[in-house]
Design a protein around this motif. Structure first.
Motif, PDB file in Angstrom:
ATOM      1  N   TYR A   1       0.954  -4.434 -11.389  1.00  0.00           N
ATOM      2  CA  TYR A   1      -0.493  -4.337 -11.158  1.00  0.00           C
ATOM      3  C   TYR A   1      -0.774  -3.195 -10.185  1.00  0.00           C
ATOM      4  N   ALA A   2      -1.808  -2.391 -10.471  1.00  0.00           N
ATOM      5  CA  ALA A   2      -2.248  -1.365  -9.521  1.00  0.00           C
ATOM      6  C   ALA A   2      -3.765  -1.406  -9.420  1.00  0.00           C
ATOM      7  N   PHE A   3      -4.273  -1.012  -8.243  1.00  0.00           N
ATOM      8  CA  PHE A   3      -5.696  -1.130  -7.915  1.00  0.00           C
ATOM      9  C   PHE A   3      -6.269   0.223  -7.493  1.00  0.00           C
ATOM     10  N   PRO A   4      -6.262   1.227  -8.367  1.00  0.00           N
ATOM     11  CA  PRO A   4      -6.797   2.530  -7.962  1.00  0.00           C
ATOM     12  C   PRO A   4      -8.317   2.580  -8.086  1.00  0.00           C
ATOM     13  N   ASN A   5      -8.959   3.438  -7.274  1.00  0.00           N
ATOM     14  CA  ASN A   5     -10.319   3.828  -7.623  1.00  0.00           C
ATOM     15  C   ASN A   5     -10.213   5.008  -8.596  1.00  0.00           C
ATOM     16  N   VAL A   6     -11.338   5.591  -8.978  1.00  0.00           N
ATOM     17  CA  VAL A   6     -11.299   6.584 -10.059  1.00  0.00           C
ATOM     18  C   VAL A   6     -10.515   7.832  -9.654  1.00  0.00           C
ATOM     19  N   ASP A   7     -10.762   8.354  -8.438  1.00  0.00           N
ATOM     20  CA  ASP A   7     -10.049   9.584  -8.070  1.00  0.00           C
ATOM     21  C   ASP A   7      -8.565   9.328  -7.884  1.00  0.00           C
TER      22      ASP A   7
ATOM     23  N   THR B   1      -4.167   3.628  -2.003  1.00  0.00           N
ATOM     24  CA  THR B   1      -4.539   3.963  -0.625  1.00  0.00           C
ATOM     25  C   THR B   1      -5.364   5.241  -0.472  1.00  0.00           C
ATOM     26  N   SER B   2      -4.945   6.355  -1.050  1.00  0.00           N
ATOM     27  CA  SER B   2      -5.697   7.616  -0.945  1.00  0.00           C
ATOM     28  C   SER B   2      -5.239   8.533  -2.066  1.00  0.00           C
ATOM     29  N   VAL B   3      -5.999   9.604  -2.292  1.00  0.00           N
ATOM     30  CA  VAL B   3      -5.639  10.541  -3.363  1.00  0.00           C
ATOM     31  C   VAL B   3      -4.292  11.226  -3.096  1.00  0.00           C
ATOM     32  N   PRO B   4      -4.029  11.746  -1.879  1.00  0.00           N
ATOM     33  CA  PRO B   4      -2.706  12.367  -1.659  1.00  0.00           C
ATOM     34  C   PRO B   4      -1.549  11.383  -1.881  1.00  0.00           C
ATOM     35  N   LYS B   5      -1.695  10.148  -1.418  1.00  0.00           N
ATOM     36  CA  LYS B   5      -0.622   9.160  -1.576  1.00  0.00           C
ATOM     37  C   LYS B   5      -0.508   8.721  -3.037  1.00  0.00           C
ATOM     38  N   ALA B   6      -1.650   8.582  -3.724  1.00  0.00           N
ATOM     39  CA  ALA B   6      -1.632   8.237  -5.145  1.00  0.00           C
ATOM     40  C   ALA B   6      -0.920   9.324  -5.951  1.00  0.00           C
ATOM     41  N   THR B   7      -1.141  10.580  -5.560  1.00  0.00           N
ATOM     42  CA  THR B   7      -0.486  11.701  -6.251  1.00  0.00           C
ATOM     43  C   THR B   7       1.022  11.610  -6.136  1.00  0.00           C
ATOM     44  N   ILE B   8       1.507  11.313  -4.926  1.00  0.00           N
ATOM     45  CA  ILE B   8       2.953  11.188  -4.715  1.00  0.00           C
ATOM     46  C   ILE B   8       3.511  10.047  -5.554  1.00  0.00           C
ATOM     47  N   CYS B   9       2.819   8.913  -5.566  1.00  0.00           N
ATOM     48  CA  CYS B   9       3.265   7.780  -6.397  1.00  0.00           C
ATOM     49  C   CYS B   9       3.284   8.164  -7.876  1.00  0.00           C
ATOM     50  N   GLY B  10       2.264   8.926  -8.304  1.00  0.00           N
ATOM     51  CA  GLY B  10       2.157   9.296  -9.712  1.00  0.00           C
ATOM     52  C   GLY B  10       3.270  10.203 -10.187  1.00  0.00           C
ATOM     53  N   LYS B  11       3.903  10.917  -9.254  1.00  0.00           N
ATOM     54  CA  LYS B  11       5.005  11.813  -9.612  1.00  0.00           C
ATOM     55  C   LYS B  11       6.347  11.092  -9.695  1.00  0.00           C
ATOM     56  N   ASN B  12       6.398   9.836  -9.238  1.00  0.00           N
ATOM     57  CA  ASN B  12       7.670   9.113  -9.178  1.00  0.00           C
ATOM     58  C   ASN B  12       7.720   8.051 -10.275  1.00  0.00           C
ATOM     59  N   ASP B  13       8.218   8.451 -11.446  1.00  0.00           N
ATOM     60  CA  ASP B  13       8.246   7.536 -12.592  1.00  0.00           C
ATOM     61  C   ASP B  13       9.126   6.317 -12.337  1.00  0.00           C
ATOM     62  N   ASP B  14      10.201   6.491 -11.575  1.00  0.00           N
ATOM     63  CA  ASP B  14      11.073   5.348 -11.287  1.00  0.00           C
ATOM     64  C   ASP B  14      10.315   4.284 -10.522  1.00  0.00           C
ATOM     65  N   PHE B  15       9.554   4.695  -9.504  1.00  0.00           N
ATOM     66  CA  PHE B  15       8.772   3.718  -8.743  1.00  0.00           C
ATOM     67  C   PHE B  15       7.740   3.039  -9.635  1.00  0.00           C
TER      68      PHE B  15
ATOM     69  N   ASP C   1       0.860  -1.173   0.000  1.00  0.00           N
ATOM     70  CA  ASP C   1       0.000   0.000   0.000  1.00  0.00           C
ATOM     71  C   ASP C   1       0.906   1.235   0.000  1.00  0.00           C
ATOM     72  N   ALA C   2       0.302   2.417  -0.151  1.00  0.00           N
ATOM     73  CA  ALA C   2       1.108   3.629  -0.319  1.00  0.00           C
ATOM     74  C   ALA C   2       1.298   4.379   0.994  1.00  0.00           C
ATOM     75  N   ASN C   3       1.138   3.693   2.126  1.00  0.00           N
ATOM     76  CA  ASN C   3       1.361   4.346   3.418  1.00  0.00           C
ATOM     77  C   ASN C   3       2.824   4.673   3.690  1.00  0.00           C
ATOM     78  N   PRO C   4       3.787   3.775   3.405  1.00  0.00           N
ATOM     79  CA  PRO C   4       5.194   4.173   3.582  1.00  0.00           C
ATOM     80  C   PRO C   4       5.562   5.275   2.582  1.00  0.00           C
ATOM     81  N   ASN C   5       6.670   5.985   2.856  1.00  0.00           N
ATOM     82  CA  ASN C   5       7.058   7.042   1.915  1.00  0.00           C
ATOM     83  C   ASN C   5       7.505   6.434   0.580  1.00  0.00           C
ATOM     84  N   VAL C   6       7.467   7.247  -0.467  1.00  0.00           N
ATOM     85  CA  VAL C   6       7.675   6.718  -1.811  1.00  0.00           C
ATOM     86  C   VAL C   6       9.120   6.272  -2.033  1.00  0.00           C
ATOM     87  N   GLU C   7      10.068   6.842  -1.287  1.00  0.00           N
ATOM     88  CA  GLU C   7      11.462   6.382  -1.395  1.00  0.00           C
ATOM     89  C   GLU C   7      11.583   4.943  -0.902  1.00  0.00           C
ATOM     90  N   TYR C   8      10.885   4.627   0.198  1.00  0.00           N
ATOM     91  CA  TYR C   8      10.838   3.252   0.705  1.00  0.00           C
ATOM     92  C   TYR C   8      10.192   2.340  -0.339  1.00  0.00           C
TER      93      TYR C   8
END
Length: 339
Positions: free
Chosen positions: A198-204, A178-192, A151-158
């Motif tokens: 596989y990813a399981f997002p809802n629409v937002d 996990t949530s929109v703020p965490k999804a946003t952080i993941c979305g900015k990290n192309d390396d990750f 899940d996206a609870n740990p920081n994106v570097e982890y």
């Protein structure tokens, strides 16, 4: 200061590893026939149960017999102790000194959700600071695993570090945003994202991941995207996200859309075509009691189906059937009767 679950360290292994939050969920909703009135006290009821995306998925996998390992962290308090005890003794989840950190002086994570009269989320507050302490899976554990769900609870570097190690040893990486703020952080990290199969997002969460911005999509935008019969906006966002995932391999999105069901997006490395989409309709007339664990239930049941040798489309159908049981369960985040 930290202590651990058991007194000896031995590397534990399983076909499936889950990394993420173990949380005390408090879910409140107004009394039947009442609508929420902002800025005042509302008559209602609440339930207090174990939650957290990672913990929820691990419970589902454990209930279904997958014997998952959970990597997480809890406070040195009664709630954390109870969460670990139930995982180990009731749900068949592997927890050890290596995988669960117990942090003295810290609170076990707590998620306080208020649902509206129809059972959907109105607002939530999350105290999740403890997730900085989640331990890193060992290379030996990763080598033995077919799948790691984070899940996206740990920081994106982890997340990036663990995902890179997993891909290095041939373990497929699954992401629950996990949530929109965490999804946003993941979305900015192309390396990750390049490590995620596989990813399981809802629409937002999907829209936030696709453009790396949480502020551009209003609730009305998200509602219109979900109820547009051809799902143009969702498909466009899915294509953008799939471009970043596993550039030289297959990649898949399981997009949950509430009462509109699930949209499955797949991009095959062997194909030069655009991603393929398949819509799985939600059953009609479902009386939603609690939406908080449905997506996690789908995720866990989907993973178990893949481990059992099913293809993705069959796994989605199995996952949706399991999610339906959690939607109908008012008392718990994850339904008891998954089997």
């Amino acid at each position: 200061e930290e202590k651990s679950v058991s007194s000896t360290i031995t590397t534990v292994t399983s076909r499936v590893i889950v990394v993420g939050g173990a949380v005390n969920d408090v879910v409140a909703k107004p009394k039947e026939g009442h609508h929420l009135i902002p800025a005042t006290s509302n008559p209602g009821s609440y339930v207090d149960c174990d939650g957290g995306v990672g913990r929820n998925v691990a419970e589902v996998l454990g209930r279904l017999g997958a014997e998952p390992i959970l990597y997480s962290a809890v406070g040195n308090d009664a709630r954390g102790e109870e969460i670990i005890s139930r995982l180990q003794n009731e749900y068949g989840v592997i927890c050890s000194e290596e995988t669960i950190r117990i942090i003295a002086g810290a609170n076990t994570a707590t998620y306080l959700a208020v649902l509206n009269s129809s059972g959907d989320l109105h607002v939530a507050v999350a105290d999740m600071d403890i997730f900085h302490y989640i331990p890193t899976p060992s290379m030996e554990s990763l080598r033995h695993a077919d799948i790691i769900l984070m899940d996206a609870n740990p920081n994106v570097e982890y997340l990036e570090k663990v995902a890179s190690s997993a891909v290095e040893v041939g373990t497929k990486v699954f992401l629950e945003p996990t949530s929109v703020p965490k999804a946003t952080i993941c979305g900015k990290n192309d390396d990750f994202l390049s490590y995620v199969t596989y990813a399981f997002p809802n629409v937002d969460e999907l829209l936030a991941m696709a453009d790396g911005c949480a502020d551009t999509d209003t609730p009305n935008d998200i509602n219109e995207a979900s109820h547009d019969e051809s799902f143009v906006t969702i498909k466009y966002a899915a294509c953008k996200l799939l471009e970043k995932m596993r550039p030289n391999d297959d990649a898949f999105l399981i997009i949950t859309m509430g009462d509109q069901g699930v949209l499955f997006a797949s991009r095959k490395s062997s194909s030069q075509e655009e991603p393929e989409f398949k819509h799985f309709l939600a059953p009609e007339g479902v009386e939603v009691q609690n939406c908080t664990g449905a997506g996690d239930t789908l995720c866990g049941a989907f993973i178990k189906a893949l481990l059992d040798g099913q293809d993705e489309e069959t796994a989605i159908s199995i996952g949706m059937a399991a999610a339906l049981k959690s939607l109908k369960c008012a008392e718990r985040t994850v339904a008891l009767n998954l089997l």
